[in-house]
Design an enzyme around this catalytic site. Structure first.
Site, PDB file in Angstrom:
ATOM      1  N   GLY A  11       1.029  -1.171   0.044  1.00 57.20           N
ATOM      2  CA  GLY A  11      -0.163   0.019   0.025  1.00 57.20           C
ATOM      3  C   GLY A  11       1.096   1.310  -0.100  1.00 57.20           C
ATOM      4  CB  ALA A  12       4.444   1.827  -1.256  1.00 58.93           C
ATOM      5  CB  ILE A  16      -0.242   5.045   6.250  1.00 61.53           C
ATOM      6  CG1 ILE A  16      -1.617   5.144   6.803  1.00 61.53           C
ATOM      7  CG2 ILE A  16       0.977   4.417   6.886  1.00 61.53           C
ATOM      8  CD1 ILE A  16      -1.992   3.993   7.546  1.00 61.53           C
ATOM      9  CG  ASN A 105      -9.055  -5.880   3.603  1.00 62.24           C
ATOM     10  OD1 ASN A 105      -8.309  -5.355   2.627  1.00 62.24           O
ATOM     11  ND2 ASN A 105      -9.725  -5.070   4.195  1.00 62.24           N
ATOM     12  N   GLY A 130      -2.800  -2.661   7.904  1.00 64.96           N
ATOM     13  CA  GLY A 130      -3.977  -2.505   7.263  1.00 64.96           C
ATOM     14  C   GLY A 130      -5.388  -3.406   8.146  1.00 64.96           C
ATOM     15  CG  ASP A 159      -5.111   1.920  19.013  1.00 66.70           C
ATOM     16  OD1 ASP A 159      -6.119   2.444  18.496  1.00 66.70           O
ATOM     17  OD2 ASP A 159      -4.685   0.946  18.442  1.00 66.70           O
ATOM     18  CG  HIS A 187      -6.339  -1.226  15.678  1.00 65.46           C
ATOM     19  ND1 HIS A 187      -5.884  -0.095  16.097  1.00 65.46           N
ATOM     20  CD2 HIS A 187      -6.622  -0.986  14.201  1.00 65.46           C
ATOM     21  CE1 HIS A 187      -6.200   0.862  15.268  1.00 65.46           C
ATOM     22  NE2 HIS A 187      -6.723   0.513  14.064  1.00 65.46           N
TER      23      HIS A 187
HETATM   24  P1  NAX Z   1      -5.111   4.202   1.577  1.00 61.62           P
HETATM   25  O1  NAX Z   1      -6.329   3.783   0.898  1.00 61.62           O
HETATM   26  O2  NAX Z   1      -4.897   5.886   1.295  1.00 61.62           O
HETATM   27  O3  NAX Z   1      -4.003   3.391   0.989  1.00 61.62           O
HETATM   28  C1  NAX Z   1      -4.101   2.066   0.858  1.00 61.62           C
HETATM   29  C2  NAX Z   1      -3.243   1.652  -0.292  1.00 61.62           C
HETATM   30  O4  NAX Z   1      -3.215   0.308  -0.213  1.00 61.62           O
HETATM   31  C3  NAX Z   1      -3.820   2.155  -1.831  1.00 61.62           C
HETATM   32  O5  NAX Z   1      -2.595   2.807  -2.336  1.00 61.62           O
HETATM   33  C4  NAX Z   1      -4.113   0.708  -2.352  1.00 61.62           C
HETATM   34  O6  NAX Z   1      -4.184   0.781  -3.686  1.00 61.62           O
HETATM   35  C5  NAX Z   1      -3.172  -0.087  -1.634  1.00 61.62           C
HETATM   36  N1  NAX Z   1      -3.664  -1.622  -1.801  1.00 61.62           N
HETATM   37  C6  NAX Z   1      -4.968  -1.971  -1.633  1.00 61.62           C
HETATM   38  N2  NAX Z   1      -4.813  -3.129  -1.821  1.00 61.62           N
HETATM   39  C7  NAX Z   1      -3.549  -3.661  -1.911  1.00 61.62           C
HETATM   40  C8  NAX Z   1      -2.965  -5.032  -2.022  1.00 61.62           C
HETATM   41  N3  NAX Z   1      -3.609  -6.109  -2.200  1.00 61.62           N
HETATM   42  N4  NAX Z   1      -1.656  -5.195  -1.978  1.00 61.62           N
HETATM   43  C9  NAX Z   1      -0.707  -4.075  -2.067  1.00 61.62           C
HETATM   44  N5  NAX Z   1      -1.447  -2.661  -1.805  1.00 61.62           N
HETATM   45  C10 NAX Z   1      -2.691  -2.723  -1.817  1.00 61.62           C
HETATM   46  O7  NAX Z   1      -5.355   3.905   3.066  1.00 61.62           O
HETATM   47  P2  NAX Z   1      -4.207   4.308   4.349  1.00 61.62           P
HETATM   48  O8  NAX Z   1      -4.889   5.465   4.775  1.00 61.62           O
HETATM   49  O9  NAX Z   1      -2.786   4.236   4.007  1.00 61.62           O
HETATM   50  O10 NAX Z   1      -4.568   2.972   5.479  1.00 61.62           O
HETATM   51  C11 NAX Z   1      -4.129   1.764   5.131  1.00 61.62           C
HETATM   52  C12 NAX Z   1      -4.624   1.016   6.274  1.00 61.62           C
HETATM   53  O11 NAX Z   1      -4.175   1.027   7.175  1.00 61.62           O
HETATM   54  C13 NAX Z   1      -6.461   0.894   6.335  1.00 61.62           C
HETATM   55  O12 NAX Z   1      -6.537  -0.469   6.072  1.00 61.62           O
HETATM   56  C14 NAX Z   1      -6.429   1.519   7.380  1.00 61.62           C
HETATM   57  O13 NAX Z   1      -7.658   0.966   7.942  1.00 61.62           O
HETATM   58  C15 NAX Z   1      -5.489   1.217   8.290  1.00 61.62           C
HETATM   59  N6  NAX Z   1      -4.970   1.724   9.516  1.00 61.62           N
HETATM   60  C16 NAX Z   1      -4.689   1.128  10.627  1.00 61.62           C
HETATM   61  C17 NAX Z   1      -4.303   1.584  11.931  1.00 61.62           C
HETATM   62  C18 NAX Z   1      -3.642   0.924  13.128  1.00 61.62           C
HETATM   63  O14 NAX Z   1      -3.688   1.462  14.144  1.00 61.62           O
HETATM   64  N7  NAX Z   1      -3.575  -0.537  12.819  1.00 61.62           N
HETATM   65  C19 NAX Z   1      -4.358   3.024  11.938  1.00 61.62           C
HETATM   66  C20 NAX Z   1      -4.389   3.998  10.692  1.00 61.62           C
HETATM   67  C21 NAX Z   1      -5.100   3.216   9.443  1.00 61.62           C
HETATM   68  O15 NAX Z   1      -6.644   3.510   9.790  1.00 61.62           O
END
Ligand code: NAX
Length: 328
Positions: A11-12, A16, A105, A130, A159, A187
């Protein structure tokens, strides 16, 4: 050590990723003397955007960044990596049930677990960000049986940091005065940020903040709901603070924990505190710089126990919803 650490980030090209990659490349994660090579994994449609991020990484001229591998191939992306930061996942869309999100997912994390097992360095460690991160981690771990279970982590550090910040504000102290904050469980909005064992300048939080109603009420709910509050204010979910928590999580795993303190990360339960073995659960942990151990012997009062029971019940429910994704 001048051998670069290879770090994969999925998800680079996401939000995030845009905060995280620059912190890793600058030395914030592994220190100012440790070179790194970034493996940036995205899905095919996001490769043009990822290319822009790679251009910006180039334009930073980071002295520690010794290579960048942008790719949509999991084999290439995880080849030889020492760390795999699994950030990418599909966001929940309107009308989507929790079970649907877990399923969509979950399937991604089967393939990633298998590809890490097949390609990564023998010392690989994994941090899943994720969401739903605990259950995604559980699925990847169970689909990579040759990787020792103690290499798998999911993130609750954001958190923990949120809880620390709330406690410091309430007590009117500097953030560095707050220690020993444990987040238990999932989480998610059922997580339990444990104020009972937390300390402010070495004293118990309840001796400093004499407002039990706030601690048991608004404190817990504000930490549980902070993600939603950020979305409401910013129109987008937490990204820079999430990336910061990724940096903190890894740094706290690879460096020794300060004497007497602990931090929070989700790991494979060994049955400590009566929590079902094998669940990816957030615990208070300590590191000696090589291995993590769950902090033992904390007395859990009935209030904390009921909160922990609730969040563990949710983890078990998530596990049962994805049972078809876990090899028998
Ligand atoms: P974004 O939607 O901005 O970015 C996610 C990226 O992942 C996109 O560029 C997408 O193309 C890519 N992606 C999707 N499927 C993929 C795959 N199979 N292989 C590789 N890349 C893939 O999300 P972002 O705000 O960066 O958040 C990413 C994840 O972090 C989300 O699931 C979010 O819920 C989770 N979080 C987790 C947190 C935690 O504390 N554990 C906090 C922050 C965030 O909410």
């Amino acid at each position: 050590n001048t051998t670069p650490i290879r770090v994969a980030v999925t998800g680079a090209a996401g939000q995030i990723g845009y905060s995280l990659l620059f912190r890793i490349a600058s030395g914030a994660m592994f220190g100012p003397n440790q070179p790194v090579i970034l493996h940036l994994i995205e899905i095919e449609p996001a490769l043009p955007a990822l290319n822009g991020v790679v251009m910006e990484l180039d334009d930073c001229a980071f002295p520690l960044l010794k290579g960048v591998v942008p790719t949509a191939s999991l084999d290439e992306g995880f080849r030889g990596v020492n760390w795999a930061l699994l950030v990418g996942s599909v966001p929940r869309k309107a009308g989507m049930e929790r079970k649907d999100l877990l399923g969509i997912n979950g399937k991604i994390f089967i393939g990633q677990g298998q590809a890490i097992q097949k390609n990564a360095a023998s010392d690989v460690r994994i941090l899943v960000v994720g969401n739903p991160c605990n259950t995604n981690c559980l699925i990847a771990m169970n689909n990579a049986p040759q990787i020792p279970k103690d290499r798998w982590h999911a993130m609750t550090r954001l958190d923990e940091n949120r809880a620390k910040s709330q406690l410091a504000k309430k007590a009117g102290v500097d953030i560095t005065a707050v220690t020993n904050v444990a987040v238990w469980g999932n989480h998610s909005s059922t997580q339990y940020p444990d104020f009972v064992h937390a300390k402010i300048s070495g004293k118990g939080v309840t001796d400093v903040i004499k407002d039990e109603a706030w601690l048991k009420g608004d404190f817990i709910s504000s930490v549980q709901q902070r993600g939603a509050a950020i979305i409401k204010a910013r129109g987008a979910s937490s990204a820079a603070s999430a990336a910061n928590a990724v940096v903190d999580s890894v740094a706290s795993i690879v460096n020794p924990t300060a004497p007497g303190d602990w931090h929070s990360v989700c790991i494979h339960s060994d049955g400590s505190y009566g929590i079902e073995k094998g669940l990816i659960t957030s615990f208070p942990v300590r590191s000696d710089g090589k291995k993590l151990e769950i902090v033992q012997g904390l007395a859990i009062d009935p209030f904390s126990q009921s909160k922990i029971d609730t969040t563990i019940a949710e983890l078990k429910e998530e596990k049962s919803l994805v049972s078809d994704l876990l090899p028998k």
